[in-house]
Design an enzyme around this catalytic site. Structure first.
Site, PDB file in Angstrom:
ATOM      1  N   GLY A   1      40.058  36.171  10.644  1.00 53.21           N
ATOM      2  CA  GLY A   1      39.100  35.690  11.629  1.00 53.21           C
ATOM      3  C   GLY A   1      38.572  34.303  11.368  1.00 53.21           C
ATOM      4  O   GLY A   1      37.562  33.906  11.943  1.00 53.21           O
TER       5      GLY A   1
ATOM      6  N   GLU B   1      43.507  37.903   5.223  1.00 53.42           N
ATOM      7  CA  GLU B   1      44.503  38.007   6.291  1.00 53.42           C
ATOM      8  C   GLU B   1      44.359  36.906   7.339  1.00 53.42           C
ATOM      9  O   GLU B   1      43.964  37.159   8.475  1.00 53.42           O
ATOM     10  CB  GLU B   1      44.395  39.380   6.974  1.00 53.42           C
TER      11      GLU B   1
ATOM     12  N   GLY C   1      45.595  34.448  10.246  1.00 53.18           N
ATOM     13  CA  GLY C   1      46.685  34.377  11.224  1.00 53.18           C
ATOM     14  C   GLY C   1      46.584  33.090  12.014  1.00 53.18           C
ATOM     15  O   GLY C   1      47.362  32.158  11.848  1.00 53.18           O
ATOM     16  N   ARG C   2      45.570  33.033  12.888  1.00 56.06           N
ATOM     17  CA  ARG C   2      45.331  31.847  13.708  1.00 56.06           C
ATOM     18  C   ARG C   2      45.193  30.586  12.860  1.00 56.06           C
ATOM     19  O   ARG C   2      45.686  29.520  13.223  1.00 56.06           O
ATOM     20  CB  ARG C   2      44.047  32.065  14.515  1.00 56.06           C
TER      21      ARG C   2
ATOM     22  N   TYR D   1      38.888  35.016  26.961  1.00 59.09           N
ATOM     23  CA  TYR D   1      37.629  34.793  26.245  1.00 59.09           C
ATOM     24  C   TYR D   1      37.260  33.320  26.120  1.00 59.09           C
ATOM     25  O   TYR D   1      36.668  32.903  25.116  1.00 59.09           O
ATOM     26  CB  TYR D   1      37.637  35.464  24.866  1.00 59.09           C
TER      27      TYR D   1
ATOM     28  N   CYS E   1      48.892  33.124  40.702  1.00 60.47           N
ATOM     29  CA  CYS E   1      48.062  33.522  41.845  1.00 60.47           C
ATOM     30  C   CYS E   1      46.770  34.183  41.387  1.00 60.47           C
ATOM     31  O   CYS E   1      46.488  35.349  41.718  1.00 60.47           O
ATOM     32  CB  CYS E   1      48.863  34.449  42.755  1.00 60.47           C
TER      33      CYS E   1
END
Length: 444
Positions: free
Chosen positions: A259, A301, A303-304, A344, A371
């Site tokens: 995170g 952990e 990731g991003r 988000y 659309c």
């Protein structure tokens, strides 16, 4: 083109602070990443297209290993995974956390050691568990009481599987309500406060084929301050102390999840990794000393924070529309290849590449082709006032949760992804074609 007055506080795309470290600017208004001009990527692979800077990915892996030399670093595959990414992560001596049989199978068949993989998931399917056991995954994180009996039965009376338990420390942290997972009111984990975590752990201890190696918690995403992690350490170590008092249990591992927040636009805050590492290390040592417990091995952990800043998305402008005081710049991608702004509210800083604009900057909204009124890629951003159809836009910080979350909406097909390094580009993931889509449609 009517000029819209741009607030002075709006970040400008000309700032390269959120781009890969290898990014350079050419005299003609182009950018190169990894020594490869972005216009060359667009010409060769078409748009929309993603590129990933291999050197940036590897350097970010090494930064984590240097910051947490005593910890196990697991790359969070949900951010983005392909065979090349798994290979880079393995070569940089990181582990992997996965959330499905698909992620697990891809990694292992690429050659990733299964004992360095952790399987997560709040609702693991029978296939997920069967695949994990068949391939010999290192850890399975138990997320609900119902998993205990199912997993024990799948392991069998003569089998053995190392497990962790995901606990909820009651810490609210993260950039948006939809990506906060450390509180009691969401679907992940077992709360500490009401005793559910302790009850589940007692049940696990009654299953001799399951070896409980530690506790896991994940507070959310896009956390930019250290304090939530310190609070979580105290609360989880408090649970470990109670488990020691009740069961004589000493757990050797503590997984603090990830995170770690990154900046998507110049000027935004990001988590300071060096500060996080030093303060978590000190807090953990102090909490364990108070509890009379040995310090467990940390697991982290990211990731991003590894994949996100290494990626760039490229789009061609299809239309420019003036509606009252608003200027809409429509591109050939959108929420099918990046749903995050709609989900988000993630904000990006697109940049015109391939030519230098000759008009003053204006405030625009970059929208997608789909659309949906919510198909917005970037709102309230600056682009040259002469932006026009055919122009190429580049969006940095596009390596995580974009292609990984891409959908088949409007049947436009998911974009390809190319890797760049040392002046060369190579295709890692090809474009999804209409033929691919037709082959899945097997009925009439």
């Amino acid at each position: 083109m009517t000029t819209v007055h741009v607030p002075a506080s709006r970040p400008t795309a000309a700032d390269l602070s959120v781009w890969p470290a290898s990014t350079t600017e050419t005299a003609r208004g182009d950018l190169a990443v990894g020594g490869v001009p972005l216009t060359e990527i667009a010409d060769r692979f078409g748009t929309p297209v993603y590129l990933l800077d291999e050197a940036e990915v590897r350097e970010r892996c090494r930064t984590y290993r240097d910051a947490f030399p005593e910890a196990d670093i697991l790359y969070a595959a949900k951010a983005f995974l392909c065979r090349a990414m798994a290979h880079w992560i393995e070569e940089e001596d990181l582990g992997l956390d996965v959330c499905s049989a698909g992620e697990l199978e891809l990694a292992v068949t690429t050659g990733f050691p299964p004992d360095r993989i952790v399987l997560h998931g709040n609702a693991k399917s029978p296939r997920d568990l069967d695949t994990a056991l068949r391939l010999g995954v290192g850890r399975i994180v138990i997320d609900s009481p119902s998993e205990i009996a199912r997993l024990a039965a799948a392991v069998g009376p003569d089998g053995h599987q190392k497990v962790m338990v995901r606990v909820v420390p009651g810490v609210s942290a993260g950039g948006h309500a939809k990506i906060r997972t450390g509180t009691d009111d969401q679907k992940f984990g077992l709360p500490i406060a009401d005793g559910h975590a302790q009850h589940a752990i007692a049940r696990i201890l009654g299953q001799p084929q399951l070896e409980l190696t530690g506790l896991h918690c994940h507070l959310g995403s896009q956390i930019t301050t250290v304090k939530p992690y310190l609070v979580a350490v105290r609360r989880v170590v408090g649970l470990m102390m109670r488990l020691h008092e009740q069961h004589g249990l000493v757990l050797p591992e503590l997984d603090l999840g990830g995170g770690h927040g990154i900046a998507h636009r110049p000027g935004e805050p990001a988590l300071d990794l060096t500060t996080l590492a030093s303060r978590v290390r000190a807090e953990l040592a102090d909490a364990c000393a108070t509890a009379g417990l040995p310090v467990p091995r940390l697991v982290i952990e990211p990731g991003r924070a590894i994949a996100g800043p290494a990626g760039v998305a490229l789009y061609h402008v299809l239309a420019v529309k003036h509606t009252g005081r608003h200027v809409f710049v429509a591109v050939d991608g959108g929420m099918s290849d990046n749903p995050r702004p709609a989900l988000y509210g993630v904000r990006y800083a697109p940049r015109l590449v391939g030519r230098r604009g000759t008009a003053a900057p204006v405030g625009v909204t970059v929208v997608g082709r789909h659309c949906e009124a919510g198909d917005i890629l970037a709102s309230d951003v600056e682009l040259p006032g002469d932006v026009r159809p055919g122009d190429l836009l580049a969006v940095p910080v596009a390596g995580a949760y974009q292609l990984a979350m891409a959908s088949g909406y409007n049947l436009v097909g998911r974009p390809p992804l190319a890797a760049v390094r040392d002046g060369r580009a190579r295709l890692l993931v090809r474009r999804e074609s209409l033929e691919d889509i037709r082959r899945r449609d097997v009925g009439l």
